[in-house]
Design a protein around this motif. Sequence first.
Motif, PDB file in Angstrom:
ATOM      1  N   SER A  13      38.749  46.222  41.454  1.00 60.25           N
ATOM      2  CA  SER A  13      39.523  45.892  40.239  1.00 60.25           C
ATOM      3  C   SER A  13      38.977  46.712  39.078  1.00 60.25           C
ATOM      4  N   ALA A  14      39.873  47.157  38.216  1.00 59.86           N
ATOM      5  CA  ALA A  14      39.464  47.947  37.044  1.00 59.86           C
ATOM      6  C   ALA A  14      40.506  47.808  35.941  1.00 59.86           C
ATOM      7  N   HIS A  15      40.037  47.596  34.745  1.00 59.48           N
ATOM      8  CA  HIS A  15      40.935  47.617  33.587  1.00 59.48           C
ATOM      9  C   HIS A  15      40.156  47.978  32.325  1.00 59.48           C
ATOM     10  N   VAL A  16      40.878  48.463  31.346  1.00 58.96           N
ATOM     11  CA  VAL A  16      40.276  48.831  30.054  1.00 58.96           C
ATOM     12  C   VAL A  16      40.859  47.931  28.972  1.00 58.96           C
ATOM     13  N   LEU A  25      32.287  44.604  31.890  1.00 59.20           N
ATOM     14  CA  LEU A  25      31.623  44.098  33.101  1.00 59.20           C
ATOM     15  C   LEU A  25      31.782  45.184  34.158  1.00 59.20           C
ATOM     16  N   TYR A  26      30.778  46.059  34.247  1.00 60.64           N
ATOM     17  CA  TYR A  26      30.837  47.256  35.097  1.00 60.64           C
ATOM     18  C   TYR A  26      29.902  47.029  36.283  1.00 60.64           C
ATOM     19  N   THR A  46      45.596  49.308  32.970  1.00 59.94           N
ATOM     20  CA  THR A  46      44.997  49.163  34.306  1.00 59.94           C
ATOM     21  C   THR A  46      45.212  50.387  35.196  1.00 59.94           C
ATOM     22  N   LYS A  47      45.987  51.358  34.715  1.00 57.85           N
ATOM     23  CA  LYS A  47      46.328  52.514  35.570  1.00 57.85           C
ATOM     24  C   LYS A  47      45.612  53.784  35.130  1.00 57.85           C
TER      25      LYS A  47
END
Length: 434
Positions: free
Chosen positions: A191-194, A429-430, A279-280
Amino acid sequence: MIGGLFIYNHKGEVLISRVYRDDIGRNAVDAFRVNVIHARQQVRSPVTNIARTSFFHIKRSNIWLAAVTKQNVNAAMVFEFLHKMVEVMQSYFGKILEENVKNNFVLIYELLDEILDFGYPQNTDTGILKTFITQQGIKSQTKEEQAQITSQVTGQIGWRREGIKYRRNELFLDVLEYVNLLMSPQGQVLSAHVAGKVVMKSYLSGMPECKFGINDKIVMDSKGKGTTDDPTRTTGKTSIAIDDCQFHQCVKLSKFETEHSISFIPPDGEFELMRYRTTKDISLPFRVIPLVREVGRTKMEVKVVIKSNFKPSLLAQKIEVRIPTPLNTSGVQLICMKGKAKYKASENAIVWKIKRMGGMKESQISAEIELLQTDSKKKWTRPPISMNFEVPFAPSGFKVRYLKVFEPKLNYSDHDVIKWVRYIGRSGLYETRC
């Protein structure tokens, strides 16, 4: 809405008490003191229900702020109001301390009269409140000043007063982004988002109108700039897909919905223009490659490699890698190529700090962990490796295309305004599982 507002010290003594509705009695004050402040166990929930009465509370230093109601109210709105109340008080007398509250209780009651009406939140903008509430009380003496206050409170542009003048017209724009990531040990993004925000400091004379352009996918595609023929394609992403965004009240939403242009009359000084989430196509600044090997029951070998994935000309700062260790760790031997590493027994983690790191570089740390033998057959659940950093670019690819200023009444044009734009990418939160 809010039935009453109380401010307590750490002993549970009431410093400020204002009741707005008849259904809140004096017993509500004592109920909060007994059940929350003097509770035997620490109260973690910010909302406490006592005898069909809801207490929404926040704590600052040694001061409790509690909003009380018997109605089914919007909890998020009440907390937003309490945080705004704290902001307003801080802007007037600094830190929220018992001594400051006691010294300024007349001012606080005056502020409560303005920002809450029969339990309904009203104007909480600090800039507007300061025009007519001072430490001495009501500032306005003349009819002109009274007329100015009335127009500011009731007018359409309540966030900016007229007659502001600066020798030099300047605009500072900060694009702050927080990258959140969860990656598998094999390097697969789970999962990844900015989460980003645009913070602006405006020092502009008069009542200027600003137009702000970003590389939003919808805008770029409608103008035909999001195609592969674009010569800027080689330098980076031309457009980004924003999932959702939120604007300051000064932004004209009607223009954004029809033209997708961000048009606004900015407040004076610092304010948050917009928040957004994407998110992309996120360019992850760092890749963490962990290797954990258990050697019997009394030894563990850990090797962690970090790789920077950005331009070599850029520098990342404040890098910190936190590698968790088992609870039965007795000793740790560390070897790191760059920076400083230390085992913190109190936190059950190895903390590796690097001051600066260039783009397209890699560094590694090796650790030999000695374990105490335990009777427990429960296997150690490996917590993820977390990372903190700061990079001088926006990981989402967010770009400010233009920022124009129009002020027809005063003698200055867009070319006379000095503009500064800065991009900062930080870790949220990385985490990488190991």
